[in-house]
Every structure is written in C-alpha cells, then in structure tokens.
Write a protein that holds these residues in place. Structure first.
Motif, PDB file in Angstrom:
ATOM      1  N   GLU A  77      93.225 -31.552  -0.576  1.00 37.40           N
ATOM      2  CA  GLU A  77      94.674 -31.370  -0.452  1.00 37.40           C
ATOM      3  C   GLU A  77      95.149 -31.617   0.972  1.00 37.40           C
ATOM      4  OE1 GLU A  77      95.485 -27.486  -1.919  1.00 37.40           O
ATOM      5  OE2 GLU A  77      94.838 -27.941  -3.978  1.00 37.40           O
ATOM      6  N   SER A  78      94.387 -31.163   1.945  1.00 42.88           N
ATOM      7  CA  SER A  78      94.828 -31.259   3.343  1.00 42.88           C
ATOM      8  C   SER A  78      94.926 -32.706   3.812  1.00 42.88           C
ATOM      9  CB  SER A  78      93.894 -30.474   4.260  1.00 42.88           C
ATOM     10  OG  SER A  78      92.610 -31.075   4.330  1.00 42.88           O
ATOM     11  N   TYR A  79      94.104 -33.583   3.243  1.00 38.02           N
ATOM     12  CA  TYR A  79      94.155 -35.000   3.618  1.00 38.02           C
ATOM     13  C   TYR A  79      94.929 -35.829   2.595  1.00 38.02           C
ATOM     14  CZ  TYR A  79      90.775 -33.971   7.287  1.00 38.02           C
ATOM     15  OH  TYR A  79      90.156 -33.465   8.408  1.00 38.02           O
ATOM     16  N   GLU A  80      95.738 -35.178   1.790  1.00 43.71           N
ATOM     17  CA  GLU A  80      96.623 -35.864   0.837  1.00 43.71           C
ATOM     18  C   GLU A  80      95.853 -36.827  -0.072  1.00 43.71           C
ATOM     19  OE1 GLU A  80     100.836 -36.577   2.684  1.00 43.71           O
ATOM     20  OE2 GLU A  80      99.323 -37.125   4.184  1.00 43.71           O
ATOM     21  N   THR A  81      94.808 -36.319  -0.660  1.00 41.71           N
ATOM     22  CA  THR A  81      94.001 -37.109  -1.583  1.00 41.71           C
ATOM     23  C   THR A  81      94.827 -37.499  -2.803  1.00 41.71           C
ATOM     24  OG1 THR A  81      91.964 -36.040  -0.864  1.00 41.71           O
ATOM     25  CG2 THR A  81      91.939 -37.064  -3.047  1.00 41.71           C
ATOM     26  N   THR A  82      94.668 -38.745  -3.250  1.00 38.61           N
ATOM     27  CA  THR A  82      95.323 -39.196  -4.483  1.00 38.61           C
ATOM     28  C   THR A  82      94.328 -39.389  -5.617  1.00 38.61           C
ATOM     29  OG1 THR A  82      95.179 -41.513  -3.778  1.00 38.61           O
ATOM     30  CG2 THR A  82      97.212 -40.305  -3.235  1.00 38.61           C
ATOM     31  N   ALA A  83      93.052 -39.625  -5.288  1.00 42.33           N
ATOM     32  CA  ALA A  83      92.036 -39.805  -6.332  1.00 42.33           C
ATOM     33  C   ALA A  83      90.673 -39.406  -5.791  1.00 42.33           C
ATOM     34  CB  ALA A  83      92.001 -41.256  -6.803  1.00 42.33           C
ATOM     35  N   PHE A  84      89.898 -38.720  -6.627  1.00 39.19           N
ATOM     36  CA  PHE A  84      88.502 -38.418  -6.323  1.00 39.19           C
ATOM     37  C   PHE A  84      87.713 -38.653  -7.598  1.00 39.19           C
ATOM     38  CE2 PHE A  84      84.703 -35.906  -5.386  1.00 39.19           C
ATOM     39  CZ  PHE A  84      84.463 -36.276  -4.062  1.00 39.19           C
ATOM     40  N   LEU A  85      86.788 -39.586  -7.546  1.00 43.48           N
ATOM     41  CA  LEU A  85      86.108 -40.082  -8.746  1.00 43.48           C
ATOM     42  C   LEU A  85      84.617 -40.209  -8.481  1.00 43.48           C
ATOM     43  CD1 LEU A  85      86.285 -41.665 -11.578  1.00 43.48           C
ATOM     44  CD2 LEU A  85      86.480 -43.715 -10.173  1.00 43.48           C
ATOM     45  N   ILE A  86      83.815 -39.777  -9.434  1.00 44.80           N
ATOM     46  CA  ILE A  86      82.367 -39.967  -9.357  1.00 44.80           C
ATOM     47  C   ILE A  86      81.900 -40.681 -10.624  1.00 44.80           C
ATOM     48  CG2 ILE A  86      80.100 -38.880  -9.205  1.00 44.80           C
ATOM     49  CD1 ILE A  86      81.418 -36.494  -7.830  1.00 44.80           C
ATOM     50  N   TYR A  94      83.133 -37.357 -12.963  1.00 47.98           N
ATOM     51  CA  TYR A  94      84.167 -36.467 -12.423  1.00 47.98           C
ATOM     52  C   TYR A  94      85.359 -37.321 -12.014  1.00 47.98           C
ATOM     53  CZ  TYR A  94      86.331 -32.767  -9.590  1.00 47.98           C
ATOM     54  OH  TYR A  94      87.186 -31.838  -9.079  1.00 47.98           O
ATOM     55  N   GLU A  95      86.561 -36.797 -12.302  1.00 48.99           N
ATOM     56  CA  GLU A  95      87.757 -37.592 -12.038  1.00 48.99           C
ATOM     57  C   GLU A  95      88.962 -36.675 -11.896  1.00 48.99           C
ATOM     58  OE1 GLU A  95      89.515 -41.675 -13.979  1.00 48.99           O
ATOM     59  OE2 GLU A  95      88.902 -40.088 -15.367  1.00 48.99           O
ATOM     60  N   LYS A  96      89.595 -36.726 -10.734  1.00 48.93           N
ATOM     61  CA  LYS A  96      90.796 -35.945 -10.495  1.00 48.93           C
ATOM     62  C   LYS A  96      91.814 -36.804  -9.741  1.00 48.93           C
ATOM     63  CE  LYS A  96      89.455 -31.834 -12.067  1.00 48.93           C
ATOM     64  NZ  LYS A  96      90.106 -31.163 -13.193  1.00 48.93           N
ATOM     65  N   TYR A  97      93.081 -36.636 -10.089  1.00 48.07           N
ATOM     66  CA  TYR A  97      94.165 -37.359  -9.419  1.00 48.07           C
ATOM     67  C   TYR A  97      95.200 -36.353  -8.928  1.00 48.07           C
ATOM     68  CZ  TYR A  97      91.972 -41.399 -11.536  1.00 48.07           C
ATOM     69  OH  TYR A  97      91.055 -42.355 -11.905  1.00 48.07           O
ATOM     70  N   PHE A  98      95.921 -36.754  -7.880  1.00 46.49           N
ATOM     71  CA  PHE A  98      96.847 -35.852  -7.216  1.00 46.49           C
ATOM     72  C   PHE A  98      98.114 -36.605  -6.815  1.00 46.49           C
ATOM     73  CE2 PHE A  98      92.420 -35.040  -6.301  1.00 46.49           C
ATOM     74  CZ  PHE A  98      92.236 -33.682  -6.512  1.00 46.49           C
ATOM     75  N   LEU A  99      99.142 -35.843  -6.460  1.00 49.19           N
ATOM     76  CA  LEU A  99     100.378 -36.377  -5.877  1.00 49.19           C
ATOM     77  C   LEU A  99     101.053 -37.427  -6.759  1.00 49.19           C
ATOM     78  CD1 LEU A  99      99.212 -36.741  -2.141  1.00 49.19           C
ATOM     79  CD2 LEU A  99     100.359 -34.800  -3.238  1.00 49.19           C
ATOM     80  N   GLY A 100     100.910 -37.271  -8.068  1.00 48.28           N
ATOM     81  CA  GLY A 100     101.589 -38.174  -8.980  1.00 48.28           C
ATOM     82  C   GLY A 100     100.838 -39.450  -9.304  1.00 48.28           C
ATOM     83  N   TYR A 101      99.668 -39.643  -8.736  1.00 48.72           N
ATOM     84  CA  TYR A 101      98.851 -40.826  -9.032  1.00 48.72           C
ATOM     85  C   TYR A 101      97.953 -40.536 -10.231  1.00 48.72           C
ATOM     86  CZ  TYR A 101     100.422 -42.732  -4.592  1.00 48.72           C
ATOM     87  OH  TYR A 101     101.204 -43.224  -3.563  1.00 48.72           O
ATOM     88  N   ASP A 102      97.539 -41.601 -10.936  1.00 46.85           N
ATOM     89  CA  ASP A 102      96.653 -41.434 -12.085  1.00 46.85           C
ATOM     90  C   ASP A 102      95.675 -42.589 -12.146  1.00 46.85           C
ATOM     91  OD1 ASP A 102      98.007 -43.634 -13.191  1.00 46.85           O
ATOM     92  OD2 ASP A 102      99.330 -42.383 -14.407  1.00 46.85           O
ATOM     93  N   GLU A 103      94.912 -42.686 -13.262  1.00 42.10           N
ATOM     94  CA  GLU A 103      93.846 -43.684 -13.353  1.00 42.10           C
ATOM     95  C   GLU A 103      94.364 -45.121 -13.394  1.00 42.10           C
ATOM     96  OE1 GLU A 103      94.754 -42.335 -17.590  1.00 42.10           O
ATOM     97  OE2 GLU A 103      94.546 -41.425 -15.596  1.00 42.10           O
TER      98      GLU A 103
END
Length: 376
Positions: A77-86, A94-103
């Motif tokens: 969150e602190s670095y304004e992540t938009t996607a984290f995927l493994i 593993y797959e998470k999206y943030f700040l209104g972004y998606d796959e």
C-alpha cells in the motif's frame, strides 16, 4: 495595495507564459505532465504488439488460499502497488490488484522494457540477423562508423558500459532523458551521441543504450521493434492481450528504453520465458545460451571487471545466496524469476523506494521476501 499585488501577479504570469513558449517542446511537455506515470500510453502515440495466440494461465489449486502478513500488505500500500502476481509451476498461485486496476488493466513497464529488448536481441542473433554481441554497433548504425563511437560493440551497449555521454536525469525538464521521453525524434538523439569514456571499462546506467539496441534491431530485421516483438515473441508466448509500445511520434520509433504497456499476467510471461531458459511449449523462442549469459553477472572485456548486479539489460539480485534475475522500472515495475521455486513474481505500481542496497531499491527485497513467504 490589492491592485498593485494583482498587477504584479499578472506580470509574473505573463512572463512565465512567454518563457514557457520559448522552451523546447519536450520541456513544455515535462512541465505540463510534471511526472511520468503508469498510464502515459494515453498521452503518447503507440504501436500495437499484437496477441493472436492467447494461452490463458492455468489457475493453481492453491490460488489465493494464502495471504501475506500485515507488514507486507502495508508495504504494498505504501508504494501504491497496482498488481502483485505470482505464477508457480506455470499456474497463477497468487493475484491481487489495487487502486482500481485489475487483470485486464495495462501499465507502463518503464525500464522493464529494456529486458524485453534484450530478449529480442537474443532472438535476432539466433536468426542470424545479428551475427553476435561482439559486432560493432557501426555495422548497423551509420552514425557510429567514425570516431570513438566506432569501437562500441553490441555487448558494450547491452551491459551499460558503452562509454557514451548521456545525462540520465529524471527530474530535470531539460535533461536528455526527459527529451527522450517527451520528445519527438529519438533517432536524432542517437545520431548526435558523443563519447565521454572508453567502452567496456565501467558500468554506467544510461537509457540511451537500449534505444541504440532498438535501432540495431530495426536495421537488422527490417521491421519495427513492435512488429518484430509481435512475430517473434508476443504471439509465441501466448500473450492474452495486445500490448502497446509508445512511440516518439505518429509512425515513429518505439521508446524502447521504456514504455512497453501490458497487463501483469502478460508481463509474467516474460519472466516465465526466462525461467524456461527461453523455451515455450516445446519451442525455443530465445536461445538458452543467450538467456544464461543475459541473466548472469556481466564481464567487461576491456577492463576484466564483473558487474555482479547486471547482465544484458537484466538486473541480478543476490538474495540469501540466490541469484535472482529481474526486470525493473522506475516506478516499481518488477518481474522476478525465482528459479528455486519455479516461480515468477510481478509487481506493478506507482512508486518505489528511494533507498538502495547493493544497487537495488530497498522495496525489491520486501517483494521477494513476501513472495517466498507465500510460497512456503
């Protein structure tokens, strides 16, 4: 008093406006947009890197069954992540999206594009379009045929040890890097390059090196960088979405040092290709020998120095004794290759740490540590 203040303010505004009009167009753009961001493809002309053979990722049985600890979530969150995927064992783990972004959201790669250009160089060598990394750049670019530049080889450019004079400044609206990003004539910038040292002596990260590689590709293949990437890479690795490569102008040259725009899932394919030593579904897309050299510490021929953290446009992280190759962009665009876990990690976002340890931004270590925790 108020009238005098308003009059003075009006004069200042007029003077600023006049000054702005006399600035180079790239400096005007820099002031207008203030900072680069991951959606800048919307302000540039683009060329499509077409996906025509989509191969969706499998979904792991353990998909999103594990959650990272609170400390790692706060870092994301602190670095304004938009996607984290493994991707683990060729399936999304593993797959998470943030700040209104998606796959399906595309994001600017920034300098992670350099690693893609490196793979294209390997493909061109395999096809015989380029003879070897030891060829002089002058074999392909007319502006390198005379003077000190004639000594620069493709390997020197790949390893950021070309000795070329370049101001790698991101915050100045007047730097050459700003001109490359916001300007409209990349080939002219390459043609006008000078030397400030000898090649193969010292590592010096300069984005123009990758732009030189792009021009070599164009000259060697007779295709635009985007078209070559489409036919020799993107379609072969089963990309699900068209990518966009931003240009310096309509019909112009790719900003090869940056600005490859794609989804997190499709960026993961670049990592998977490296993890597979250049092979995809039984086809050798990039020579395995090239992948191995590109993702290990580069050796500078003239000075016999080793660059422990850089290969051929790929960064190398020494993490707890493991050598992890990764692609890297200025706002925290990362593609990590975890060979010991048969996994690829993609992190996209809007910022990264300004602190460095051993030539790597400190947040790099946090994302890799988080991935290893999830993969336990």
């Amino acid at each position: 008093m108020l009238r005098k203040t308003l009059g003075a303010s009006f004069i200042v505004i007029v003077l600023l406006g006049i000054t702005f009009l006399f600035l180079p167009d790239y400096s005007q753009n820099a002031f207008l947009h203030l900072t680069a961001n991951i959606d800048d493809y919307e302000i540039f002309e683009n060329r499509t890197v077409a996906a025509s053979n989509p191969q969706p990722w499998a979904i792991s049985p353990g998909y999103n069954q594990y959650e990272m600890g609170q400390a790692y979530q706060e870092i994301l969150e602190s670095y304004e992540t938009t996607a984290f995927l493994i991707v683990k064992d060729t399936a999304i783990f593993y797959e998470k999206y943030f700040l209104g972004y998606d796959e399906e959201a595309i994001s600017n790669s920034f300098s992670a594009a350099k690693s893609i250009v490196s793979l294209l160089i390997g493909i061109a060598i395999d096809e015989g379009k380029i003879k070897s990394v030891f060829e002089p750049v002058s074999e392909y670019l007319e502006s390198f045929k005379e003077g000190d530049k004639s000594e620069v080889t493709i390997k020197d450019v790949l390893t950021m040890s070309s000795g070329i004079d370049w101001n790698e400044a991101y915050m100045s609206p007047f730097s050459k890097t700003t001109e490359a990003y916001y300007g409209h004539n990349l080939k002219k910038l390459v043609d006008e390059l000078k030397m400030d040292g000898e090649p193969a002596q010292e590592f010096a990260y300069k984005s123009i090196n990758t732009q030189i590689l792009a021009e070599i590709l164009e000259a060697a293949t007779g295709q635009s960088v985007s078209d070559y990437a489409t036919n020799r890479l993107w379609r072969k690795i089963g990309a699900e979405h068209d990518a966009l490569w931003s240009l310096d102008r309509a019909g112009g040259m790719e900003k090869a040092f940056c600005c490859f725009n794609s989804t997190a899932r499709d960026f993961a394919r670049i990592g998977q290709l490296v993890l597979n030593n250049g092979e995809w579904n039984g086809e050798q897309v990039v020579p395995a020998e090239y992948i191995q050299v590109a993702t290990q510490a580069a050796k500078l021929f003239s000075s016999e120095k080793e660059i422990p953290y850089y290969g051929y446009q790929w960064w190398i992280l020494n993490y707890e004794g493991k050598q992890i190759p990764y692609a890297r962009g200025i706002l925290g665009q990362y593609v990590f290759v975890l060979k010991d876990k048969n996994a690829v990690v993609v992190r996209l976002g809007k910022s990264r740490s300004k602190l460095y340890t051993d030539n790597h931004p400190d947040d790099v270590y946090e994302y890799v540590e988080a991935a290893y925790e999830l993969l336990k």
